[in-house]
Design a protein around this motif. Sequence first.
Motif, mmCIF file in Angstrom:
data_model
loop_
_atom_site.group_PDB
_atom_site.id
_atom_site.type_symbol
_atom_site.label_atom_id
_atom_site.label_comp_id
_atom_site.label_asym_id
_atom_site.label_seq_id
_atom_site.Cartn_x
_atom_site.Cartn_y
_atom_site.Cartn_z
ATOM 1 N N ALA A 188 14.988 33.751 9.199
ATOM 2 C CA ALA A 188 16.037 34.439 8.565
ATOM 3 C C ALA A 188 15.963 34.952 7.127
ATOM 4 N N VAL A 215 11.619 38.604 15.421
ATOM 5 C CA VAL A 215 12.126 37.238 14.979
ATOM 6 C C VAL A 215 11.628 35.943 16.141
ATOM 7 N N TYR A 249 18.155 30.351 12.798
ATOM 8 C CA TYR A 249 18.310 31.844 12.277
ATOM 9 C C TYR A 249 19.630 32.352 12.303
ATOM 10 N N ARG A 258 21.583 33.231 8.908
ATOM 11 C CA ARG A 258 21.515 34.501 8.706
ATOM 12 C C ARG A 258 22.533 35.225 7.871
#
Length: 209
Positions: free
Chosen positions: A191, A101, A136, A140
Motif C-alpha cells: 500500500a 499489488v 493493503y 491504503r
Amino acid sequence: MSTGTGTTTGGTWTQGDRAKAAAKLMLGWVALLWVVEAVDYATGHALDRYGITPRDPDGLDGILTAPFLHFGFGHVAANSVPLLIFGFVAALSGIRRFLAVSALIILADGIGIWLISPPNTMTAGASGLIFGLFGYLVVRGFVERRALGIVVGVVIAAIWGGSFFLGILPTNTEVSWQGHLCGLAAGVVTALYFRRPTRADRARAGLEA
C-alpha cells in the motif's frame, strides 16, 4: 491528471465497467483455485509437492505456485469467500494495479514463508494473499488520504480485524501463521509502495496549476 484504468470504444471506463471487470477477474481466479484442487484430488494430491518448502532451494518454485494450491476442498472453500471479497474491492481501483499489488504480495509473502517457516513443512494456500489484501485495503485509504478508501479500510478492519489478528498468532500448528504474518506485512508495504499521489503531491511536483 487522469487516474483511469483504461478506455473502451466509448471513452473512459465507468465505475460500472470497473466493477464488472473486477467481478469477472475474481470469479475466474476463485474458479481456477477449485479447478486446480480438483486436478490435485484426481491425481492423488500430486500437486501438493509444489508448495513452499522452507530453506530448500528446490522449494523456491513454490513461491509462485503455492498461492494456487490447497490441501483439500475444505481449504479452498475457507479461502474462496475472503479472496473474492477483498480481491473485488482491491480490483475496483484498476485491474493492472491489482495484479501488480497481488504479484508483489505473493512474492514477498512466499519469500517470508521460505525464510521463517519451520523446517520439514510444506505451505500452500491463498491465505497469505488474502492477509496481504486485507492489510493493503485497511491502510491504503489512510496512506493516500482518500475519504472513501479510509471508510473502506475502517469497515474491513471492523468486520474482519479480530479474526485476522488471531490468524497471525502462533496458536495453531496446523495453520501457517508465518504465511499470514508475512502476507499482512507485505500488504501494508505494498500500500505504501503503490500509493497514488495526492492533489498536494501533484501540486508540489508541478503537475497541476
